[in-house]
Motif scaffolding. Sequence first.
Motif, short mmCIF file in Angstrom:
data_model
loop_
_atom_site.label_atom_id
_atom_site.label_comp_id
_atom_site.label_asym_id
_atom_site.label_seq_id
_atom_site.Cartn_x
_atom_site.Cartn_y
_atom_site.Cartn_z
N CYS A 153 42.06 43.00 41.38
CA CYS A 153 41.68 42.76 42.87
C CYS A 153 42.92 43.14 43.70
O CYS A 153 42.83 43.87 44.60
CB CYS A 153 41.26 41.33 43.17
SG CYS A 153 41.03 40.82 44.93
N CYS B 131 44.94 37.84 40.88
CA CYS B 131 44.77 38.67 39.64
C CYS B 131 44.81 40.14 40.00
O CYS B 131 44.58 40.71 41.10
CB CYS B 131 43.37 38.47 39.13
SG CYS B 131 41.83 39.06 40.23
N CYS C 155 37.57 36.15 40.56
CA CYS C 155 36.58 35.52 41.59
C CYS C 155 35.74 36.66 42.09
O CYS C 155 35.79 37.89 42.10
CB CYS C 155 37.26 34.66 42.37
SG CYS C 155 37.72 35.37 43.86
S1 SF4 Z 1 40.57 36.88 45.53
FE1 SF4 Z 1 39.89 36.36 43.44
S2 SF4 Z 1 39.57 38.33 42.62
FE2 SF4 Z 1 40.97 38.59 44.33
S3 SF4 Z 1 43.06 38.30 43.48
FE3 SF4 Z 1 42.14 36.41 44.02
S4 SF4 Z 1 41.23 35.53 42.45
FE4 SF4 Z 1 41.72 37.65 41.98
#
Ligand code: SF4
Lengths: 161, 494
Positions: free
Chosen positions: B358, B355, B398
């Motif tokens: 992040c 995502c 997440c």
């Molecule tokens: S670790 Fe979690 S918050 Fe980060 S990119 Fe992956 S899914 Fe998104």
Amino acid sequence: MSSVKIELRQDQVDKIHSICDSFGNQEGELINVLHKCQSTFGYLPAEVQEVISEKMEMPAAKVYGVVTFYSFFTMIPKGKHPISICTGTACYVRGAETVLNEFKKQLEIEVGETCEDGIFSLSCLRCVGACGLAPVVQVGDKTYGRVAPDDVKGIIEAYTG
Amino acid sequence: MSKYSKNINKKQIRIALRNCGIIDPEIIEEYIARDGYHALGEVLTRQTPEETIELMKASGLRGRGGAGFPAGLKWDFARKNEADQKYVVCNADEGDPGAFMDRSILEGDPHSVLEAMAIVGRCIGSDMGYIYIRAEYPLAIARLKIAIEQAREYGLLGKDILGSGFNFDIDLKYGAGAFVCGEETALIHSMEGERGEPTLKPPFPAESGYMGKPTNVNNVETLANVPVIILKGAEWFSSIGTESSKGTKVFALAGKINNVGLIEVPMGTTLREVIFEIGGGIKDGKKFKAAQTGGPSGGCLTEKHLDTPIDYENLVANGSMMGSGGMIVMDEDDCMVSIARFYLDFTVEESCGKCAPCRIGNKRLHELLQRICEGKGEESDLVRLRNLGEVIKDTSLCGLGQSSPNPVLSTMDNFPEEYLSHVVDKKCTSGVCTDLLEYFIVEENCIGCTACARACPVGCISGERKEPHLINPDTCIKCGACMEKCKFDAVILK
Ligand code: SF4
Ligand SMILES: Cc1cc2nc3c(=O)[nH]c(=O)nc-3n(C[C@H](O)[C@H](O)[C@H](O)COP(=O)(O)O)c2cc1C
Ligand code: SF4
Ligand code: SF4
Ligand code: FES
């Protein structure tokens, strides 16, 4: 992908096939297959991944995707004496970064690389559970504790001297 | 932990670590001799699964893997989801850099985890368990394999356990070095041989987990508590700890502290007791500055938090979190801005990239911190840090992204003056950020040999022969030539 092309021998191909077979060629076992292949060959070059992909009937892109996702898998052969510097928090606050920089300087390689002569490779670990000895450096199976930048030269020389 | 004096030992209660260092983990008889597998026998022969779950609920045991979800409640969900197959998973991925509690339990007392998994299996109606363990823990893996084999030989795993008709077996699955795989949905994808990318919850694993079946995921330390609770009762367990957090917590104490190592203390113990009584105070008589808990998801506690009882709620209220139990103690020589950068460095490397908030946001946060540490920051960067941090927390998919700005926000809240001195005065008071240090000649050491002045490419060193020299910091380009030339250690960085 790795720049050097390698040619797998037939017995090596057979070995990969037998590893895949031992996990029933099941897609869900891909990570276990990769673990086994890496411990056999020391690393996972593109050629090995291709054999796995054919044998297990899955796209090479998927195998590559999994190999590159996990930091434990490497596509570059490790040096004869792999050097790992712990960059966990305890080691960091006790100066692991300066030790790491000293290794980079002395060996003239970056993290994740292997010296041209293949003797040393450099990688980072996150906490080896010896925080009391921070900062910690491992060379192969040997662990060095409370390492200062000034000790780096001596550690390297112990394997080249 | 024999190196601790008796007085200090009083503060500690060993529940999860009860057998570590006491029994030989490769000999099942030693575990059995200390009431091992008695709880499983109790559960199989004298309790219904519902009774066992009620007992766990009453004990107040909460997950030790980070989020602190009540264990009994979780089991109840998995039990109520009807399916032809269910799974029990032990999360032994332990990714927090600077923490090794779970590993110590697996290496020192593997049977306690196996026994607990079988108990969970009985409660939720599952006959198969997996331990997802990092490949970087070879000794723990070896010990687990031996333990599983021995338990099978004793009929404590396998078919018709203790003649009760209950079947349960355990196998290992290996992680491969990805922090995000500690997150339970990512862990399950990794178990299935995929890239360990998290997915949205719901569905929770208790509804649709491994292979799409109801799956109960618990942390190693959570599980290690289970057999004792069953034998000693919910009342005993809930008498230890605070109102909302029962039992004990294992911490890996590290950093600038005299006694490093694992400790197990009742919930509600204060930071002062942990650091100054059990930990023996700060190394080299330096001043305590902060204790970081919760690893890359957590924040830091400072002097003003020393007397706050440590439990789930209090840590969150103070901008940190329990996390898995790493506790890094820092002294006056540690720079909070560079600590925040260190954690961001970790997060950027470990973000799975699924995502955007992040993947991109943390990268930008890291760049801002990097600039500040290099003395190129501006006051407006502090506003940017905070805004961006809040957005990442609110919008990430997440728990990794949702908590990754915590180390930044928490250090900004607790040490605003330190951030300000980096961006306004371009000074790092703890002397960590080397780019902010200045070359300086110590008057007492300088004999006035002029070597430095002759070496300086910009001619910013002044002074008469045989007189102490002086560096003009405004024109110095920090090339280091003077320091190299000086044979009298008169040139220093500060
Ligand atoms: S670790 Fe979690 S918050 Fe980060 S990119 Fe992956 S899914 Fe998104
Ligand atoms: C980024 C991330 C990393 C995590 N790492 C771990 C871990 O290493 N070990 C662990 O037990 N739980 C970890 N968790 C928590 C798990 O998702 C899950 O909540 C936990 O395993 C549930 O067990 P518990 O209820 O017994 O704590 C992590 C969560 C996140 C978001
Ligand atoms: S080289 Fe050292 S001793 Fe000589 S003038 Fe410079 S600072 Fe002083
Ligand atoms: S660091 Fe370089 S520029 Fe600065 S005073 Fe020393 S020699 Fe001159
Ligand atoms: S952080 Fe380096 S050994 Fe733990």
